[in-house]
Design a protein around this motif. Structure first.
Motif, PDB file in Angstrom:
ATOM      1  N   SER A 142       2.804  -6.158  -6.167  1.00  0.00           N
ATOM      2  CA  SER A 142       3.918  -5.645  -7.285  1.00  0.00           C
ATOM      3  C   SER A 142       3.724  -4.186  -7.367  1.00  0.00           C
ATOM      4  N   TYR A 143       2.430  -3.670  -7.315  1.00  0.00           N
ATOM      5  CA  TYR A 143       2.114  -2.183  -7.147  1.00  0.00           C
ATOM      6  C   TYR A 143       2.743  -1.555  -5.788  1.00  0.00           C
ATOM      7  N   LEU A 144       2.509  -2.293  -4.799  1.00  0.00           N
ATOM      8  CA  LEU A 144       3.000  -1.810  -3.655  1.00  0.00           C
ATOM      9  C   LEU A 144       4.448  -1.699  -3.458  1.00  0.00           C
ATOM     10  N   THR A 145       5.209  -2.702  -4.330  1.00  0.00           N
ATOM     11  CA  THR A 145       6.730  -2.683  -4.016  1.00  0.00           C
ATOM     12  C   THR A 145       6.845  -1.528  -4.972  1.00  0.00           C
ATOM     13  N   TYR A 146       6.429  -1.061  -5.899  1.00  0.00           N
ATOM     14  CA  TYR A 146       6.751   0.025  -6.959  1.00  0.00           C
ATOM     15  C   TYR A 146       6.548   1.210  -5.957  1.00  0.00           C
ATOM     16  N   ILE A 185      -0.639 -11.002  -6.459  1.00  0.00           N
ATOM     17  CA  ILE A 185       0.419 -10.842  -6.829  1.00  0.00           C
ATOM     18  C   ILE A 185       0.760  -9.624  -7.500  1.00  0.00           C
ATOM     19  N   SER A 186      -0.248  -9.016  -8.471  1.00  0.00           N
ATOM     20  CA  SER A 186      -0.413  -7.900  -8.916  1.00  0.00           C
ATOM     21  C   SER A 186      -0.402  -6.550  -7.834  1.00  0.00           C
ATOM     22  N   ASP A 236      -7.492 -19.346  -4.906  1.00  0.00           N
ATOM     23  CA  ASP A 236      -7.678 -19.547  -6.289  1.00  0.00           C
ATOM     24  C   ASP A 236      -6.741 -18.830  -7.238  1.00  0.00           C
ATOM     25  N   PRO A 237      -6.738 -19.429  -8.396  1.00  0.00           N
ATOM     26  CA  PRO A 237      -5.775 -18.792  -9.289  1.00  0.00           C
ATOM     27  C   PRO A 237      -6.129 -17.319  -9.676  1.00  0.00           C
ATOM     28  N   LYS A 238      -7.224 -17.232  -9.779  1.00  0.00           N
ATOM     29  CA  LYS A 238      -7.590 -15.759  -9.854  1.00  0.00           C
ATOM     30  C   LYS A 238      -7.116 -14.875  -8.764  1.00  0.00           C
ATOM     31  N   GLU A 239      -7.300 -15.349  -7.621  1.00  0.00           N
ATOM     32  CA  GLU A 239      -7.068 -14.406  -6.442  1.00  0.00           C
ATOM     33  C   GLU A 239      -5.702 -14.625  -6.097  1.00  0.00           C
ATOM     34  N   THR A 240      -4.946 -15.435  -6.283  1.00  0.00           N
ATOM     35  CA  THR A 240      -3.551 -15.575  -6.220  1.00  0.00           C
ATOM     36  C   THR A 240      -2.982 -14.349  -7.177  1.00  0.00           C
ATOM     37  N   TRP A 241      -3.345 -14.484  -8.467  1.00  0.00           N
ATOM     38  CA  TRP A 241      -2.629 -13.310  -9.382  1.00  0.00           C
ATOM     39  C   TRP A 241      -3.209 -11.889  -9.127  1.00  0.00           C
ATOM     40  N   ALA A 242      -4.282 -12.000  -8.432  1.00  0.00           N
ATOM     41  CA  ALA A 242      -4.809 -10.628  -7.978  1.00  0.00           C
ATOM     42  C   ALA A 242      -3.710  -9.987  -6.721  1.00  0.00           C
ATOM     43  N   LEU A 282       6.974  -0.746 -12.984  1.00  0.00           N
ATOM     44  CA  LEU A 282       5.384  -0.591 -13.312  1.00  0.00           C
ATOM     45  C   LEU A 282       4.975  -1.253 -14.182  1.00  0.00           C
ATOM     46  N   ILE A 283       5.824  -1.457 -15.583  1.00  0.00           N
ATOM     47  CA  ILE A 283       5.236  -2.024 -16.687  1.00  0.00           C
ATOM     48  C   ILE A 283       5.122  -3.517 -16.230  1.00  0.00           C
ATOM     49  N   ILE A 284       6.224  -3.929 -15.644  1.00  0.00           N
ATOM     50  CA  ILE A 284       6.067  -5.611 -15.009  1.00  0.00           C
ATOM     51  C   ILE A 284       4.655  -5.488 -14.402  1.00  0.00           C
ATOM     52  N   SER A 285       4.581  -4.724 -13.430  1.00  0.00           N
ATOM     53  CA  SER A 285       3.067  -4.800 -12.619  1.00  0.00           C
ATOM     54  C   SER A 285       1.898  -4.845 -13.620  1.00  0.00           C
ATOM     55  N   PHE A 286       2.015  -3.889 -14.731  1.00  0.00           N
ATOM     56  CA  PHE A 286       0.624  -4.014 -15.427  1.00  0.00           C
ATOM     57  C   PHE A 286       0.658  -5.385 -16.470  1.00  0.00           C
ATOM     58  N   ILE A 287       1.863  -5.911 -16.482  1.00  0.00           N
ATOM     59  CA  ILE A 287       1.769  -7.176 -17.272  1.00  0.00           C
ATOM     60  C   ILE A 287       1.277  -8.160 -16.395  1.00  0.00           C
ATOM     61  N   LEU A 288       1.667  -8.213 -15.099  1.00  0.00           N
ATOM     62  CA  LEU A 288       0.933  -9.128 -14.121  1.00  0.00           C
ATOM     63  C   LEU A 288      -0.620  -8.877 -13.988  1.00  0.00           C
ATOM     64  N   LEU A 289      -1.077  -7.591 -14.171  1.00  0.00           N
ATOM     65  CA  LEU A 289      -2.303  -7.140 -14.349  1.00  0.00           C
ATOM     66  C   LEU A 289      -3.169  -7.881 -15.269  1.00  0.00           C
ATOM     67  N   GLN A 290      -2.482  -7.801 -16.199  1.00  0.00           N
ATOM     68  CA  GLN A 290      -3.395  -8.702 -17.438  1.00  0.00           C
ATOM     69  C   GLN A 290      -3.337  -9.998 -17.248  1.00  0.00           C
TER      70      GLN A 290
END
Length: 263
Positions: free
Chosen positions: A210-214, A206-207, A198-204, A232-240
Motif C-alpha cells: 500500500s505504501y509502495l503504491t503511494y 498488504i501494508s 501467516d495472517p500477521k505476515e499477510t497484513w505486513a 496514505l491514510i488508508i495505508s496507515f489504517i492497514l498498518l494498524q
C-alpha cells in the motif's frame, strides 16, 4: 529491581517534559523545545532500559511493552520532523499520541515476566520489532500530515508539505523493509521458513504494498494529490491491522505462528 509499578514515576515526568517542549515549539523557541523533549526522551528511555535489565530480555513481548516503544518513538519522530521542517504543531500532535499510549499502559497494565518463549529468543527478534516501531512512528507522522493537508485543503499548492509526506514515507518504508527482512531471518531461525503467509505476515505485505503504491502515485501521477493523501491514510489504517488489529481476527486465533505460548 525496577518493575511495571514504577512506570508512572518515569512516564508522568516524561510526558510533562514533552508537553513543555511542545508548548515551547508553539512559541517558536526551537532550542528550548528540543531540550525539554530530549530530556523527556532520556527519562522515558531510562525506564525502558531498566525494564530490559530487570526482565533480562527486551521489553517487546506484550502489546503493553510494544506501546512503550511507540510512546518513545512518537516524540522522537516529532522532534526530528520539527527540527528538519520547523512545523510548530508536530510536537503537540506527537506528544498527544504518546500521551494516549502512556495512559493505556497506566490504566490497563499487562503482566510482565522474565519468561520468553523459544520463538522469541532469536537475536533477530528485538531489532525486528524496534525497527518496526520506529517505522510505525514515522509513518504515523506522515498520516498526521496528510490529515492536516486534507482538512486545510492546502494540498493543491503546498508542495513543501507534500514533500514532507513523501520524505517521511521514504524513511518509514525503508525502515519497514529492513524490519521485514529481519523478520524473515527471525522466522527462518524460529520456524524453519522465511515466509508462510501467516495472517500477521499477510497484513505486513498488504501494508507494505500500500505504501509502495503511494510512492508510485506520487512519482507517476503528480496531480492526483488528494487521492495520494487519502491512500496514505488508508495505508496507515492497514498498518494498524498489521500491528494489533489481527489479534481480533478469527484466522489469527490459535493457528498463527505469531500466537506465542510457553509449551
Amino acid at each position: 529491581m525496577i518493575s511495571w509499578n514504577d512506570f508512572i514515576y518515569f512516564a508522568l515526568p516524561a510526558v510533562l517534559l514533552w508537553i513543555v517542549g511542545a508548548y515551547m515549539a508553539l512559541k517558536g523557541r526551537e532550542k528550548t523545545a528540543g531540550g525539554f523533549t530530549i530530556v523527556g526522551l532520556l527519562v522515558f528511555g531510562a525506564f525502558i532500559a531498566m525494564m530490559w535489565c530487570s526482565l533480562e530480555r527486551p521489553p517487546l513481548r506484550t502489546m503493553g511493552e510494544t506501546r512503550l516503544w511507540y510512546s518513545f518513538f512518537l516524540p522522537l519522530t516529532g522532534l526530528l520532523v520539527y527540527s528538519r521542517w520547523k512545523y510548530k504543531w508536530i510536537l503537540s500532535f506527537s506528544t498527544l499520541l504518546a500521551f494516549v499510549f502512556v495512559c493505556i499502559n497506566l490504566f490497563n497494565p499487562e503482566i510482565h515476566n522474565k519468561t520468553l518463549m523459544p520463538a522469541l529468543q532469536s537475536p533477530w527478534f528485538a531489532p525486528h520489532v524496534i525497527v518496526y516501531m520506529f517505522a510505525y512512528a514515522i509513518l504515523g507522522a506522515s498520516a498526521v500530515m496528510s490529515v492536516y493537508l486534507l482538512w486545510s485543503k492546502k494540498y493543491h499548492d503546498s508542495h513543501n508539505e507534500l514533500a514532507i509526506c513523501d520524505n517521511l514515507v521514504y524513511v518509514g518504508v525503508s525502515f519497514m523493509t529492513i524490519g521485514m527482512l529481519m523478520g524473515a531471518l527471525w522466522a527462518k531461525e524460529a520456524w524453519g521458513h522465511y515466509w508462510s503467509w501467516d495472517p500477521k505476515e499477510t497484513w505486513a505485505a498488504i501494508s507494505w504494498f500500500s505504501y509502495l503504491t503511494y510512492l508510485h502515485m506520487r512519482l507517476g501521477f503528480l496531480k492526483k494529490t488528494k487521492a495520494s493523501l487519502w491512500l496514505l491514510i488508508i495505508s496507515f489504517i492497514l498498518l494498524q491491522m498489521c500491528w494489533w488489529g489481527i489479534n481480533y481476527l478469527p484466522s489469527a486465533m490459535g493457528s498463527s505462528v505469531h500466537t506465542y505460548n510457553l509449551n
